[in-house]
Scaffold this active site. Sequence first.
Site, PDB file in Angstrom:
ATOM      1  N   ARG A 177      -4.313   1.121  -8.450  1.00 12.23           N
ATOM      2  CA  ARG A 177      -3.095   0.627  -7.783  1.00 12.23           C
ATOM      3  C   ARG A 177      -3.195  -0.890  -7.735  1.00 12.23           C
ATOM      4  O   ARG A 177      -3.911  -1.454  -6.906  1.00 12.23           O
ATOM      5  CB  ARG A 177      -2.993   1.241  -6.383  1.00 12.23           C
ATOM      6  CG  ARG A 177      -3.069   2.763  -6.443  1.00 12.23           C
ATOM      7  CD  ARG A 177      -3.304   3.396  -5.096  1.00 12.23           C
ATOM      8  NE  ARG A 177      -3.620   4.828  -5.237  1.00 12.23           N
ATOM      9  CZ  ARG A 177      -3.914   5.615  -4.224  1.00 12.23           C
ATOM     10  NH1 ARG A 177      -3.933   5.134  -2.988  1.00 12.23           N
ATOM     11  NH2 ARG A 177      -4.190   6.888  -4.425  1.00 12.23           N
ATOM     12  N   SER A 220      -3.070  13.464   7.359  1.00  7.27           N
ATOM     13  CA  SER A 220      -4.009  12.989   6.352  1.00  7.27           C
ATOM     14  C   SER A 220      -5.434  12.956   6.896  1.00  7.27           C
ATOM     15  O   SER A 220      -5.651  12.642   8.064  1.00  7.27           O
ATOM     16  CB  SER A 220      -3.598  11.577   5.914  1.00  7.27           C
ATOM     17  OG  SER A 220      -4.600  10.987   5.109  1.00  7.27           O
ATOM     18  N   TYR A 235       0.838  -1.200   0.000  1.00 11.06           N
ATOM     19  CA  TYR A 235       0.000   0.000   0.000  1.00 11.06           C
ATOM     20  C   TYR A 235       0.876   1.255   0.000  1.00 11.06           C
ATOM     21  O   TYR A 235       0.647   2.201  -0.770  1.00 11.06           O
ATOM     22  CB  TYR A 235      -0.952   0.030   1.212  1.00 11.06           C
ATOM     23  CG  TYR A 235      -1.644   1.364   1.321  1.00 11.06           C
ATOM     24  CD1 TYR A 235      -2.684   1.697   0.455  1.00 11.06           C
ATOM     25  CD2 TYR A 235      -1.196   2.338   2.218  1.00 11.06           C
ATOM     26  CE1 TYR A 235      -3.275   2.950   0.488  1.00 11.06           C
ATOM     27  CE2 TYR A 235      -1.780   3.595   2.260  1.00 11.06           C
ATOM     28  CZ  TYR A 235      -2.814   3.896   1.395  1.00 11.06           C
ATOM     29  OH  TYR A 235      -3.378   5.143   1.412  1.00 11.06           O
ATOM     30  N   HIS A 289       0.461  13.020  -6.390  1.00 12.42           N
ATOM     31  CA  HIS A 289      -0.063  12.074  -5.392  1.00 12.42           C
ATOM     32  C   HIS A 289       0.890  10.878  -5.230  1.00 12.42           C
ATOM     33  O   HIS A 289       0.468   9.733  -5.113  1.00 12.42           O
ATOM     34  CB  HIS A 289      -1.463  11.594  -5.819  1.00 12.42           C
ATOM     35  CG  HIS A 289      -2.359  11.227  -4.677  1.00 12.42           C
ATOM     36  ND1 HIS A 289      -3.520  11.915  -4.399  1.00 12.42           N
ATOM     37  CD2 HIS A 289      -2.275  10.253  -3.738  1.00 12.42           C
ATOM     38  CE1 HIS A 289      -4.115  11.356  -3.345  1.00 12.42           C
ATOM     39  NE2 HIS A 289      -3.373  10.352  -2.929  1.00 12.42           N
ATOM     40  N   ARG A 342      14.207  12.627  -1.849  1.00 11.93           N
ATOM     41  CA  ARG A 342      14.898  11.643  -0.997  1.00 11.93           C
ATOM     42  C   ARG A 342      16.251  12.129  -0.487  1.00 11.93           C
ATOM     43  O   ARG A 342      16.853  11.502   0.371  1.00 11.93           O
ATOM     44  CB  ARG A 342      15.139  10.324  -1.771  1.00 11.93           C
ATOM     45  CG  ARG A 342      13.882   9.632  -2.287  1.00 11.93           C
ATOM     46  CD  ARG A 342      13.023   9.070  -1.176  1.00 11.93           C
ATOM     47  NE  ARG A 342      11.810   8.441  -1.674  1.00 11.93           N
ATOM     48  CZ  ARG A 342      10.639   9.036  -1.862  1.00 11.93           C
ATOM     49  NH1 ARG A 342      10.515  10.336  -1.588  1.00 11.93           N
ATOM     50  NH2 ARG A 342       9.595   8.380  -2.311  1.00 11.93           N
ATOM     51  N   ASP A 368       5.899  18.056  -3.736  1.00  8.79           N
ATOM     52  CA  ASP A 368       6.154  16.747  -3.135  1.00  8.79           C
ATOM     53  C   ASP A 368       6.326  15.730  -4.260  1.00  8.79           C
ATOM     54  O   ASP A 368       6.007  16.001  -5.408  1.00  8.79           O
ATOM     55  CB  ASP A 368       5.061  16.346  -2.125  1.00  8.79           C
ATOM     56  CG  ASP A 368       3.717  15.993  -2.746  1.00  8.79           C
ATOM     57  OD1 ASP A 368       3.667  15.551  -3.904  1.00  8.79           O
ATOM     58  OD2 ASP A 368       2.696  16.134  -2.048  1.00  8.79           O
ATOM     59  N   THR A 381      -6.637  18.209  -1.329  1.00 10.31           N
ATOM     60  CA  THR A 381      -6.228  17.292  -2.401  1.00 10.31           C
ATOM     61  C   THR A 381      -7.241  17.374  -3.541  1.00 10.31           C
ATOM     62  O   THR A 381      -8.433  17.155  -3.339  1.00 10.31           O
ATOM     63  CB  THR A 381      -6.123  15.846  -1.871  1.00 10.31           C
ATOM     64  OG1 THR A 381      -5.055  15.805  -0.916  1.00 10.31           O
ATOM     65  CG2 THR A 381      -5.822  14.857  -2.983  1.00 10.31           C
ATOM     66  N   PRO A 416       1.239  14.516   3.809  1.00  6.56           N
ATOM     67  CA  PRO A 416       0.231  13.626   4.410  1.00  6.56           C
ATOM     68  C   PRO A 416       0.363  12.207   3.864  1.00  6.56           C
ATOM     69  O   PRO A 416       0.448  12.014   2.655  1.00  6.56           O
ATOM     70  CB  PRO A 416      -1.090  14.256   3.955  1.00  6.56           C
ATOM     71  CG  PRO A 416      -0.760  14.989   2.693  1.00  6.56           C
ATOM     72  CD  PRO A 416       0.653  15.459   2.837  1.00  6.56           C
ATOM     73  N   ARG A 466       0.440   7.914  -7.590  1.00  5.44           N
ATOM     74  CA  ARG A 466      -0.562   6.909  -7.239  1.00  5.44           C
ATOM     75  C   ARG A 466      -1.905   7.153  -7.925  1.00  5.44           C
ATOM     76  O   ARG A 466      -2.852   6.412  -7.730  1.00  5.44           O
ATOM     77  CB  ARG A 466      -0.774   6.908  -5.720  1.00  5.44           C
ATOM     78  CG  ARG A 466       0.461   6.442  -4.976  1.00  5.44           C
ATOM     79  CD  ARG A 466       0.461   6.908  -3.535  1.00  5.44           C
ATOM     80  NE  ARG A 466      -0.436   6.198  -2.655  1.00  5.44           N
ATOM     81  CZ  ARG A 466      -0.223   4.999  -2.138  1.00  5.44           C
ATOM     82  NH1 ARG A 466       0.881   4.328  -2.472  1.00  5.44           N
ATOM     83  NH2 ARG A 466      -1.077   4.443  -1.302  1.00  5.44           N
ATOM     84  N   LYS A 507      -3.432  21.099  -3.467  1.00  9.58           N
ATOM     85  CA  LYS A 507      -2.437  20.023  -3.617  1.00  9.58           C
ATOM     86  C   LYS A 507      -2.816  19.117  -4.792  1.00  9.58           C
ATOM     87  O   LYS A 507      -3.866  18.478  -4.769  1.00  9.58           O
ATOM     88  CB  LYS A 507      -2.384  19.209  -2.320  1.00  9.58           C
ATOM     89  CG  LYS A 507      -1.428  18.027  -2.350  1.00  9.58           C
ATOM     90  CD  LYS A 507      -1.466  17.295  -1.013  1.00  9.58           C
ATOM     91  CE  LYS A 507      -0.483  16.145  -0.952  1.00  9.58           C
ATOM     92  NZ  LYS A 507      -0.871  15.018  -1.814  1.00  9.58           N
ATOM     93  N   GLN A 539      -4.644  17.749   5.682  1.00  9.65           N
ATOM     94  CA  GLN A 539      -4.961  17.386   4.301  1.00  9.65           C
ATOM     95  C   GLN A 539      -6.429  16.993   4.239  1.00  9.65           C
ATOM     96  O   GLN A 539      -6.892  16.178   5.031  1.00  9.65           O
ATOM     97  CB  GLN A 539      -4.072  16.228   3.833  1.00  9.65           C
ATOM     98  CG  GLN A 539      -4.390  15.703   2.440  1.00  9.65           C
ATOM     99  CD  GLN A 539      -5.461  14.633   2.441  1.00  9.65           C
ATOM    100  OE1 GLN A 539      -5.597  13.876   3.411  1.00  9.65           O
ATOM    101  NE2 GLN A 539      -6.234  14.555   1.378  1.00  9.65           N
ATOM    102  N   LEU A 540      -7.139  17.576   3.290  1.00 10.87           N
ATOM    103  CA  LEU A 540      -8.578  17.379   3.213  1.00 10.87           C
ATOM    104  C   LEU A 540      -9.008  16.679   1.928  1.00 10.87           C
ATOM    105  O   LEU A 540      -8.644  17.102   0.831  1.00 10.87           O
ATOM    106  CB  LEU A 540      -9.274  18.741   3.294  1.00 10.87           C
ATOM    107  CG  LEU A 540     -10.806  18.746   3.228  1.00 10.87           C
ATOM    108  CD1 LEU A 540     -11.408  18.093   4.469  1.00 10.87           C
ATOM    109  CD2 LEU A 540     -11.327  20.172   3.059  1.00 10.87           C
ATOM    110  N   TYR A 541      -9.797  15.604   2.107  1.00 13.75           N
ATOM    111  CA  TYR A 541     -10.573  15.039   1.003  1.00 13.75           C
ATOM    112  C   TYR A 541     -11.991  15.566   1.173  1.00 13.75           C
ATOM    113  O   TYR A 541     -12.514  15.571   2.290  1.00 13.75           O
ATOM    114  CB  TYR A 541     -10.604  13.507   1.059  1.00 13.75           C
ATOM    115  CG  TYR A 541      -9.342  12.844   0.589  1.00 13.75           C
ATOM    116  CD1 TYR A 541      -8.946  12.940  -0.743  1.00 13.75           C
ATOM    117  CD2 TYR A 541      -8.542  12.098   1.459  1.00 13.75           C
ATOM    118  CE1 TYR A 541      -7.781  12.320  -1.186  1.00 13.75           C
ATOM    119  CE2 TYR A 541      -7.383  11.475   1.023  1.00 13.75           C
ATOM    120  CZ  TYR A 541      -7.004  11.596  -0.300  1.00 13.75           C
ATOM    121  OH  TYR A 541      -5.856  10.992  -0.743  1.00 13.75           O
TER     122      TYR A 541
END
Length: 369
Positions: free
Chosen positions: A165, A107, A25, A255, A290, A286, A156, A78, A258, A231, A128-130
């Site tokens: 996925r 998240s 995941y 994202h 790394r 984002d 988002t 998030p 994803r 975002k 972070q809002l859905y």
Amino acid sequence: MGEITNMMEYQAIAKQKLPKMAYDYYASGAEDEWTLKENREAFSRILFRPRILIDVSTIDMTTSVLGLKISMPIMIAPTAFQKMAHPEGEYATARAAAAAGTAMTLSSWATSSVEEVASTGPGIRFFQLYVYKDRKVVEQLVRRAEKAGFKAIALTVDTPRLGRREADIKNRFVLPPNLTLKNFEGLDLGKMDQAADSGLASYVAGQIDRTLSWKDVKWLQTITTMPILVKGVITAEDARLAVHSGAAGIIVSNHGARQLDYVPATISALEEVVTAAQGRIPVFLDGGVRRGTDVFKALALGAAGVFIGRPVVFALAAEGEAGVRNILRMIREEFELTMALGGCTKLSDITRRHIFTEDDRLGRPVPRL
């Protein structure tokens, strides 16, 4: 376990420690995972033009985001379901971010509530809002975040439907029975049912509002005083619309690769978005960050700061709060070193002239609007 010398080494440890469903995941991307690989590889095609013989005995990495002072332009993105990685989940991440003097984004689908995260102590936190079909749920959630001391909403906008996925489909992904979407627990929306494919995809199809549009960005501003970061912007056209809609900032994001596969790496889309925003609102990034060198490259292309996602959950799985503290320490030290070797003593010293991209080498014009 030998000494960890960079944040990427936590991924292999997380893979060993986590159940396959949980690791897949966190680690997987959409469909062919082309963009997942490209998010990293695009950074490797940007090279430095360091300046020498500059006094770099003191380096200042501090900055401010939406008027809030942070220790470095590196924040936490998030990521959902953090207790699937470690029992302390978002609590550990919140404490690590606060200790590092930087911001954490919680998240919507956290396994700890906004109130629980606030209870860990002071810290700069974004939510972070859905946007759910039931707008009363959205209003309630936004008000709870504001009351809990959260400082901004990261809306988002790239998920009217969940990306395909395939690892989650194969694993019939569902949240472990001991965990819930804590922010929705009292609303009968906290559980995710087993499904014929991915339990999360079914949950999204049932709950998330596909009619979301720019007018809703304006609507959000009527229910909260928190600034709104949009975002999921990767084009100049949408950057201009974000400015027009009253957004306080943009997060260039795909994202974590994803959602829609074969979109460009965020670092490749960044300059177009920055140019379109014309300095009117800050632009963040984002996806694929790394190394400290990645942070420098993003800032050279006009980002005001970056967010890191997957490394947080992998470090959390490996070592809990200590792991998250460690990745924030390592990337901070790497970024400081990159600044010194590049001849920059403060963030405003980092310019477009410090790097050259593939487009520069091929003589393509940089997007100018």
